[in-house]
Motif scaffolding. Structure first.
Motif, mmCIF file in Angstrom:
data_model
loop_
_atom_site.group_PDB
_atom_site.id
_atom_site.type_symbol
_atom_site.label_atom_id
_atom_site.label_comp_id
_atom_site.label_asym_id
_atom_site.label_seq_id
_atom_site.Cartn_x
_atom_site.Cartn_y
_atom_site.Cartn_z
ATOM 1 N N UNK A 711 1.532 -1.224 12.269
ATOM 2 C CA UNK A 711 0.505 -0.839 13.256
ATOM 3 C C UNK A 711 -0.373 0.467 12.643
ATOM 4 N N UNK A 712 0.309 1.082 12.376
ATOM 5 C CA UNK A 712 -0.130 2.758 11.981
ATOM 6 C C UNK A 712 -0.827 2.667 10.667
ATOM 7 N N UNK A 713 0.065 2.366 9.626
ATOM 8 C CA UNK A 713 -0.749 1.671 7.894
ATOM 9 C C UNK A 713 -1.834 0.902 8.492
ATOM 10 N N UNK A 714 -2.242 0.198 9.220
ATOM 11 C CA UNK A 714 -3.801 -0.709 9.508
ATOM 12 C C UNK A 714 -4.245 0.710 9.824
ATOM 13 N N UNK A 715 -3.687 1.052 10.827
ATOM 14 C CA UNK A 715 -5.181 2.090 11.130
ATOM 15 C C UNK A 715 -4.803 2.897 10.840
ATOM 16 N N UNK A 721 -9.887 5.053 4.687
ATOM 17 C CA UNK A 721 -9.520 4.408 3.645
ATOM 18 C C UNK A 721 -8.695 6.034 3.174
ATOM 19 N N UNK A 722 -9.999 6.104 2.103
ATOM 20 C CA UNK A 722 -10.043 6.858 0.527
ATOM 21 C C UNK A 722 -8.778 8.225 0.980
ATOM 22 N N UNK A 723 -8.126 8.118 2.365
ATOM 23 C CA UNK A 723 -7.131 8.741 2.338
ATOM 24 C C UNK A 723 -5.641 7.630 2.264
ATOM 25 N N UNK A 724 -6.115 7.104 3.134
ATOM 26 C CA UNK A 724 -5.022 6.198 4.343
ATOM 27 C C UNK A 724 -4.777 5.037 3.480
ATOM 28 N N UNK A 745 -7.784 6.336 -13.551
ATOM 29 C CA UNK A 745 -7.244 7.857 -13.666
ATOM 30 C C UNK A 745 -6.985 8.419 -12.308
ATOM 31 N N UNK A 746 -6.821 9.210 -11.597
ATOM 32 C CA UNK A 746 -6.218 9.824 -10.481
ATOM 33 C C UNK A 746 -4.795 9.332 -10.302
ATOM 34 N N UNK A 747 -4.360 9.235 -8.337
ATOM 35 C CA UNK A 747 -3.462 9.525 -7.651
ATOM 36 C C UNK A 747 -3.190 8.297 -7.556
ATOM 37 N N UNK A 748 -1.565 8.039 -7.360
ATOM 38 C CA UNK A 748 -1.137 6.570 -7.812
ATOM 39 C C UNK A 748 -1.893 6.343 -5.907
ATOM 40 N N UNK A 749 -2.283 5.285 -5.784
ATOM 41 C CA UNK A 749 -3.265 5.024 -4.349
ATOM 42 C C UNK A 749 -2.302 4.480 -3.207
ATOM 43 N N UNK A 750 -2.328 4.539 -1.681
ATOM 44 C CA UNK A 750 -1.105 4.387 -1.230
ATOM 45 C C UNK A 750 -1.267 3.391 -0.240
ATOM 46 N N UNK A 751 -1.426 2.759 0.961
ATOM 47 C CA UNK A 751 -1.632 1.963 2.254
ATOM 48 C C UNK A 751 -2.328 0.628 1.163
#
Length: 822
Positions: A711-715, A721-724, A745-751
């Motif tokens: 639930x909180x991952x989808x939340x 979405x940019x942050x999580x 480039x940039x950081x590995x993306x999460x979520x």
């Protein structure tokens, strides 16, 4: 044990000691959420490291460290008020449950007015500064981005899981030592302005913990500012920090540890220290940094606008719960007709529409809900492979190793099959390397491009029927059909104990139907780095077929049946347990081991297959509108085509719009359209009470927690979405088998990708914290809450909401220890 932090000596008083930085580094590391690799990507609560904080306090921390919102836009709440979904009493109830903070209005009417009059969200407070952000404001160089790119490039080499053609030679010595050694020769940052980088890094201690102490002293941090600043630095590389946190998570499951996350903190801190070393005494940037240090080391202010949005978010969740309570009050009386089949589905929200459709095909159908690993924490080893797959929730370590084998094959035939599979795997690996290599990839297009186009076209046109990826894809179809779990490693006592645990945990201990079917699930898609996120989270990001097959075989074993009878569970001799797999992308159900079904059950099986087929059609039509498919058109081929289309960005909606978790008898929800938003766990507390509620404890400590993660991952992915989340799926590049970059480039993306929660015009997931409804005595739940720190944190800090369903169907909401409000 007392530490230097608790009792500093005169020599260390007023000056940082390693005890200070060690404790702060550990605390900051625990704030990071783990990120599972793509091969078994699972839903993770992005706020899991902050559940010891109240939700509103965590929202302040997230703004300070990540620069992100933990709520929806103020405008969205205003829209909900105008649409009648959110009322003033909802806001008043939420305000009553919110701690008083400076600037928070005392009137629900004032908060309502602020929402309906908002034309844009209030600005977030400024993110805590770093040396990189301060220096960037005085020089025309984007130091935060450059440092993140530099560390990301290093981490991709350091943590690669076999994607790179050449393994980094320094991997064995640990990330900090490897970075420190590389820095002696790497001039990349020096060439763009970070002068003296090599010398600064070389002068830092070789031990990562000493290096962190050195860096903190260099920056002028005090004990009070350490933890939040370390958290702020790790937020710059949250994706790679998430991978390192995953490594630590896995190590601790097996009683070990891992230092990669601590090393990453040392690396990020070293970059700030090196950048600070470029500033001349008296320079404006240095003066600005000294002011920033005072801010970091001081008390952090509370932004009242963030608290107001948290009140509105809670109010919206109360409004949803109000509607759910009303729906539960209208459930019709269930049919008492004898059942032909009892089908045990995963609690996954995607099972709810299919269960409802299956039950509607005949009153002889009954469905139950249970975590899709069916209580079996398997380490499943595919045929011919050496490493197993943890087919269990990520909160658990596998307990039983099961090898896959070819049923009916002698040792010689099995050996030949394994040899051929390994040869196929080597050829496939060589082709993959040819396709992906920097130079050879051009030759691949020239040489094999035209022939490869045939596969792409056939897949895109839906000429191949989609199925969930099997455990072993290197085998011909005639062999794949003969694969099954080798049960020889399990003794009768182990199987009997597992069978009893399973049946009691799903409240199925009597009134067995002639056929009992365990239905695992998995998704099917192509060209999708996050494909395993569509599989079973309870099976660790794999499909649930092996667990279902093992469960059925255990309970069909004659000696297990006898052992269960001795333990008070009498399974009729003519009951047969079966296994099946629900493809959540296409809503087809595959039944396993049909040849083993007794002849006496053949007619029942034929009926079940007919009902399953009808349920699949009904479920596909229901899902069609959410997939922009006209329900009046030929729905089936269009949905199947999505699973084979390499250009499809959303083959299905996964668990989008999940909102509730209900643990109760099916009679509480049977016939009720819950719109695919509820996790449904079968539970009858009356069967559990004589033993002291062990099943209730299991439900609240395991599936409820896992559901809150989902639930909180989808939340998070929907709220910001940019942050999580992981951004635009069209721009994803897989890195090292670990995750994705958005672009090059940039950081590995999460979520989750934006396409997993948004259809291009509107959000398809409404960000709500999970509402948990359990039919059980409140006193029993209070004891479990008191005994479990994790459950207590989730509830006391409002990361999820709990209500008890009374025997009369009325709800009582948990407010605090021992306090339930009707």
């Amino acid at each position: 044990m007392a530490t230097l932090l608790d009792h500093p000596t005169a020599q260390d008083r007023g000056r940082l000691a390693r005890a200070h930085t060690d404790k702060a580094a550990e605390a900051a590391a625990r704030r990071m959420a783990p990120l599972w690799p793509l091969k078994h990507f699972v839903a993770v609560n992005p706020f899991v490291g902050m559940i010891d904080m109240p939700f509103a306090e965590a929202a302040q921390r997230v703004a300070q460290t990540i620069g992100a919102r933990m709520t929806r836009s103020r405008v969205d709440y205003g829209d909900a008020i105008r649409e009648g979904r959110l009322t003033t009493p909802d806001i008043q109830a939420a305000l009553a449950e919110t701690a008083r903070t400076p600037g928070l209005p005392t009137s629900a009417a004032e908060i309502r007015l602020r929402a309906v009059s908002a034309s844009q969200p209030p600005a977030l407070p400024a993110r805590l500064p770093t040396v990189a952000t301060v220096v960037a404001s005085y020089r025309d160089i984007d130091w935060p981005r450059l440092i993140t790119d530099h560390i990301s490039s290093f981490a991709a080499r350091q943590f690669d899981e076999g994607e790179a053609a050449w393994a980094a030679a320094s991997r064995a010595c640990g990330p900090w030592s490897a970075f420190r050694d590389e820095a002696a020769h790497d001039r990349s940052l020096e060439l763009i302005g970070l002068s003296g980088m090599r010398a600064t890094i070389a002068a830092m201690p070789r031990d990562a913990q000493d290096a962190i102490l050195h860096g903190a002293r260099t920056l002028g941090l005090s004990q009070d500012g350490l933890e939040i600043y370390f958290h702020r630095l790790l937020a710059d590389i949250s994706g790679w920090a998430g991978h390192a946190r995953y490594r630590l998570w896995q190590a601790e499951l097996h009683g070990k540890t891992d230092t990669a996350l601590r090393d990453l903190l040392a690396i990020r801190l070293a970059c700030d220290a090196a950048l600070l070393g470029t500033l001349l005494p008296g320079s404006p940037a240095l003066t600005a940094w000294e002011a920033a240090v005072a801010l970091i080391n001081g008390p952090q202010p509370v932004d009242s606008e963030i608290t107001i949005d948290c009140v509105l978010q809670l109010a919206l969740e109360k409004a949803y719960a109000r509607g759910l309570a009303g729906a539960l009050a209208s459930v019709p009386t269930a049919s008492e007709m004898a059942k032909t089949v009892q089908a045990v589905f995963c609690i996954d929200v995607r099972s709810e529409p299919f269960r409802r459709a299956f039950e509607s095909t005949s009153p002889a159908v009954e469905t139950l809900g249970f975590a899709g690993f069916f209580g079996l924490a398997l380490d499943y080893v595919p045929l011919g492979q050496h490493e197993g797959q943890a087919r269990c929730p990520v909160l658990l370590a596998p307990g039983v190793k099961i090898h896959e084998h070819v049923e009916g094959a002698c040792a010689h035939e099995t050996g030949n099959i394994i040899r051929d599979a390994r040869l196929t795997r080597r050829k496939s690996g060589a082709l993959s390397t040819f396709k992906r290599a920097a130079v050879a990839s051009f030759a691949f297009v020239e040489t094999l491009g035209p022939s490869y186009a045939v596969k792409l076209i056939s897949d895109s046109l839906g000429l191949t029927r989609p199925v969930p990826a099997p455990a072993n894809t290197d085998l011909p179809d005639d062999v794949t059909g003969r694969l099954g779990p080798d049960m020889s490693s399990l003794d009768v006592e182990t199987m009997t104990a597992a069978g009893e645990t399973m049946l009691r945990a799903m409240s199925l201990t009597s009134n067995f139907a002639p056929l009992v079917m365990f239905v695992g699930h998995g998704g099917s898609s192509v060209n999708n780095p996050h494909a395993t996120g569509l599989d079973c989270g309870a099976c660790g990001g794999y499909d649930g077929a092996p667990n279902a097959r093992v469960a059925a075989r255990i309970l069909n074993h004659p000696q297990v049946r006898a052992g269960l009878a001795a333990r008070g569970i009498d399974v009729p001799a003519d009951t047969w347990f079966m296994a099946a797999l629900h493809n959540t992308t296409t809503d087809h159900v595959e039944i396993f081991d049909e040849a083993h079904v007794p002849e006496a059950r053949a007619g029942d099986l034929a009926s079940v297959k007919k009902w399953l087929s009808a349920a699949g059609r009904q479920s596909r039509v229901e899902r069609a509108t959410h997939l922009s498919i006209d329900p009046a058109s030929a729905v089936d081929p269009q949905i199947e085509a999505r699973a084979n289309d390499w250009s499809q960005v959303r083959p299905e909606w996964g668990l989008a719009n999940c909102a509730a978790f209900i643990a109760a008898p099916r009679s509480r929800t049977a016939g009720l359209n819950l719109e695919g938003r509820s996790f449904l766990h079968s539970y009858e507390w009356q069967l559990d009470a004589p033993n002291g509620f062990p099943v209730l404890s299991l439900i609240m400590n395991a599936p409820m927690v896992v559901a809150s993660w989902i639930s909180l991952q989808y939340y998070g992915s929907a709220a910001d979405n940019h942050a999580f989340g992981s951004g635009n799926k069209l721009l994803h590049n897989a890195v090292g088998g670990l995750g994705v970059l958005e672009g090059n480039g940039g950081d590995l993306r999460t979520g989750l990708p934006m396409q997993s929660v948004h259809d291009g015009e509107k959000l398809m997931h409404e960000p709500l914290r999970l509402k948990v409804l359990i039919e059980a005595p409140m006193a029993a739940m209070d004891k479990i809450i008191a005994d479990s720190e994790t459950v207590r944190n989730l509830l006391e800090n409002q990361w999820l909401h709990l209500a008890a369903i009374g025997e009369d169907g009325r709800l009582h909401h948990w407010r605090s220890a021992g306090v339930w409000m009707p």
